[in-house]
Scaffold this motif. Structure first.
Motif, PDB file in Angstrom:
ATOM      1  N   HIS A   1       0.857  -1.181   0.000  1.00 36.12           N
ATOM      2  CA  HIS A   1       0.000   0.000   0.000  1.00 36.12           C
ATOM      3  C   HIS A   1       0.898   1.236   0.000  1.00 36.12           C
ATOM      4  N   SER A   2       0.441   2.291  -0.624  1.00 31.73           N
ATOM      5  CA  SER A   2       1.261   3.499  -0.760  1.00 31.73           C
ATOM      6  C   SER A   2       1.695   4.087   0.575  1.00 31.73           C
ATOM      7  N   SER A   3       0.951   3.836   1.645  1.00 32.00           N
ATOM      8  CA  SER A   3       1.306   4.396   2.953  1.00 32.00           C
ATOM      9  C   SER A   3       2.186   3.468   3.783  1.00 32.00           C
ATOM     10  N   ASP A   4       2.548   2.295   3.259  1.00 26.68           N
ATOM     11  CA  ASP A   4       3.421   1.378   3.996  1.00 26.68           C
ATOM     12  C   ASP A   4       4.816   1.972   4.164  1.00 26.68           C
ATOM     13  N   ARG A   5       5.469   1.596   5.255  1.00 29.98           N
ATOM     14  CA  ARG A   5       6.857   1.981   5.502  1.00 29.98           C
ATOM     15  C   ARG A   5       7.702   0.710   5.513  1.00 29.98           C
ATOM     16  N   ILE A   6       8.771   0.712   4.741  1.00 31.93           N
ATOM     17  CA  ILE A   6       9.647  -0.452   4.665  1.00 31.93           C
ATOM     18  C   ILE A   6      10.994  -0.108   5.272  1.00 31.93           C
ATOM     19  N   GLU A   7      11.461  -0.970   6.161  1.00 34.02           N
ATOM     20  CA  GLU A   7      12.804  -0.869   6.719  1.00 34.02           C
ATOM     21  C   GLU A   7      13.578  -2.088   6.238  1.00 34.02           C
ATOM     22  N   ILE A   8      14.743  -1.850   5.642  1.00 35.84           N
ATOM     23  CA  ILE A   8      15.545  -2.947   5.117  1.00 35.84           C
ATOM     24  C   ILE A   8      17.016  -2.710   5.466  1.00 35.84           C
TER      25      ILE A   8
ATOM     26  N   TYR B   1       5.709  -1.872   7.819  1.00 35.46           N
ATOM     27  CA  TYR B   1       4.763  -1.317   8.788  1.00 35.46           C
ATOM     28  C   TYR B   1       3.637  -0.632   8.026  1.00 35.46           C
ATOM     29  N   ASN B   2       2.416  -0.703   8.565  1.00 36.40           N
ATOM     30  CA  ASN B   2       1.316   0.007   7.916  1.00 36.40           C
ATOM     31  C   ASN B   2       1.292   1.469   8.366  1.00 36.40           C
ATOM     32  N   ALA B   3       0.301   2.223   7.890  1.00 41.98           N
ATOM     33  CA  ALA B   3       0.234   3.665   8.164  1.00 41.98           C
ATOM     34  C   ALA B   3       0.104   3.975   9.650  1.00 41.98           C
ATOM     35  N   LYS B   4      -0.402   3.022  10.437  1.00 39.54           N
ATOM     36  CA  LYS B   4      -0.554   3.224  11.883  1.00 39.54           C
ATOM     37  C   LYS B   4       0.693   2.809  12.657  1.00 39.54           C
ATOM     38  N   GLY B   5       1.729   2.362  11.934  1.00 42.97           N
ATOM     39  CA  GLY B   5       2.961   1.957  12.588  1.00 42.97           C
ATOM     40  C   GLY B   5       2.967   0.531  13.095  1.00 42.97           C
ATOM     41  N   VAL B   6       1.983  -0.265  12.680  1.00 37.06           N
ATOM     42  CA  VAL B   6       1.894  -1.662  13.109  1.00 37.06           C
ATOM     43  C   VAL B   6       2.751  -2.526  12.183  1.00 37.06           C
ATOM     44  N   LEU B   7       3.587  -3.369  12.770  1.00 36.21           N
ATOM     45  CA  LEU B   7       4.406  -4.296  11.982  1.00 36.21           C
ATOM     46  C   LEU B   7       3.493  -5.328  11.336  1.00 36.21           C
ATOM     47  N   ILE B   8       3.492  -5.382   9.989  1.00 37.53           N
ATOM     48  CA  ILE B   8       2.604  -6.314   9.299  1.00 37.53           C
ATOM     49  C   ILE B   8       3.353  -7.419   8.553  1.00 37.53           C
ATOM     50  N   ARG B   9       4.651  -7.234   8.308  1.00 38.05           N
ATOM     51  CA  ARG B   9       5.495  -8.279   7.717  1.00 38.05           C
ATOM     52  C   ARG B   9       6.910  -8.102   8.238  1.00 38.05           C
ATOM     53  N   SER B  10       7.589  -9.228   8.480  1.00 38.14           N
ATOM     54  CA  SER B  10       8.976  -9.182   8.950  1.00 38.14           C
ATOM     55  C   SER B  10       9.714 -10.381   8.368  1.00 38.14           C
ATOM     56  N   PHE B  11      10.613 -10.125   7.421  1.00 42.72           N
ATOM     57  CA  PHE B  11      11.329 -11.183   6.704  1.00 42.72           C
ATOM     58  C   PHE B  11      12.767 -11.292   7.208  1.00 42.72           C
TER      59      PHE B  11
ATOM     60  N   GLN C   1      17.404 -22.395   1.050  1.00 39.47           N
ATOM     61  CA  GLN C   1      17.534 -21.063   1.620  1.00 39.47           C
ATOM     62  C   GLN C   1      16.325 -20.222   1.225  1.00 39.47           C
ATOM     63  N   GLY C   2      15.961 -19.323   2.106  1.00 43.57           N
ATOM     64  CA  GLY C   2      14.837 -18.457   1.812  1.00 43.57           C
ATOM     65  C   GLY C   2      14.661 -17.416   2.890  1.00 43.57           C
ATOM     66  N   LEU C   3      13.491 -16.814   2.911  1.00 39.80           N
ATOM     67  CA  LEU C   3      13.135 -15.834   3.920  1.00 39.80           C
ATOM     68  C   LEU C   3      11.961 -16.376   4.716  1.00 39.80           C
ATOM     69  N   TYR C   4      12.043 -16.225   6.026  1.00 43.11           N
ATOM     70  CA  TYR C   4      10.914 -16.611   6.874  1.00 43.11           C
ATOM     71  C   TYR C   4      10.201 -15.342   7.293  1.00 43.11           C
ATOM     72  N   GLU C   5       8.875 -15.314   7.086  1.00 42.70           N
ATOM     73  CA  GLU C   5       8.067 -14.153   7.459  1.00 42.70           C
ATOM     74  C   GLU C   5       7.489 -14.433   8.847  1.00 42.70           C
ATOM     75  N   LEU C   6       7.879 -13.609   9.820  1.00 44.95           N
ATOM     76  CA  LEU C   6       7.606 -13.891  11.224  1.00 44.95           C
ATOM     77  C   LEU C   6       6.191 -13.555  11.680  1.00 44.95           C
ATOM     78  N   VAL C   7       5.509 -12.606  11.047  1.00 40.08           N
ATOM     79  CA  VAL C   7       4.169 -12.218  11.492  1.00 40.08           C
ATOM     80  C   VAL C   7       3.157 -13.302  11.145  1.00 40.08           C
ATOM     81  N   TYR C   8       3.173 -13.775   9.904  1.00 43.23           N
ATOM     82  CA  TYR C   8       2.234 -14.811   9.462  1.00 43.23           C
ATOM     83  C   TYR C   8       2.869 -16.199   9.438  1.00 43.23           C
ATOM     84  N   GLN C   9       4.144 -16.280   9.834  1.00 46.28           N
ATOM     85  CA  GLN C   9       4.871 -17.541   9.966  1.00 46.28           C
ATOM     86  C   GLN C   9       4.823 -18.365   8.676  1.00 46.28           C
TER      87      GLN C   9
END
Length: 195
Positions: A43-50, A158-168, A179-187
């Motif tokens: 979503h356009s309001s998402d914030r990504i930290e990498i 993170y979504n627009a409210k600052g809630v962590l919604i995905r973590s790889f 090898q891959g990425l594990y997504e911790l929020v939805y496991q």
């Protein structure tokens, strides 16, 4: 500002224990022939930290998606310059990136690297991508482009409210060594995709 990866790894292990089937890795090297499909429609309001680094002076698609509607949400880094797309806008910052390990924050107000704002502002147009976000490449109408040569440490959304919604985080699956990425929020495990 560098990142102490051993401290980062210990923190992730303590706060985000993976299922026994997976082993946490410090990083995954992208050699220009692999990428990861997150399955996530950004979503356009998402914030990504990498956290990552590029290893070559070529266009490296750190993450992104660009659809036929013209909406884009991507970050390209060539070890010296940053190119970003948000909505229908594209911006560039010359000579602002290094090949050191860096923490990038990308959201609708701009791009910062290691707490220094480089590009601002982005598009204020609201949109949602119709294709999933790729890591290590740009998803351009379903095709991986600008495959990255570098090292990936983690990515959080993170979504627009600052809630962590995905973590790889990088990992290896015990059963087959994949090898891959594990997504911790939805496991969920996202294996690397080779091209």
């Amino acid at each position: 500002m560098g990142v102490n990866m051993s401290s980062r790894r210990r923190l992730l292990m303590l706060e985000n224990a993976l299922p026994l089937e997976y082993i946490l890795r410090t990083n995954i090297s992208c050699n220009g022939s692999i990428y990861f499909d997150t399955g996530y429609l950004v979503h356009s309001s998402d914030r990504i930290e990498i956290c990552g680094r590029v290893s070559t002076a070529q266009k490296n698609g750190v993450f992104g998606v660009e659809s036929s509607s013209g909406n884009s949400f991507y970050f390209i880094n060539d070890g010296k310059n940053a190119i970003v797309g948000h909505g229908h806008l594209t911006s560039e910052c010359q000579g602002c990136i290094s090949t050191d390990i860096s923490n990038f924050v990308f959201y609708n107000s701009g791009l910062s690297v290691d707490d220094t704002v480089l590009i601002t502002p982005f598009s204020n147009k609201e949109f949602k991508s119709d294709l999933p976000l790729f890591i290590g490449a740009i998803n351009k109408n379903g095709t991986p482009c600008e495959l990255e040569r570098g090292t990936f440490y983690y990515l959080k959304i993170y979504n627009a409210k600052g809630v962590l919604i995905r973590s790889f985080v990088p990992c290896t699956r015990n059963s087959d060594g994949e090898q891959g990425l594990y997504e911790l929020v939805y496991q969920r495990f996202h294996p690397k995709i080779s091209v």
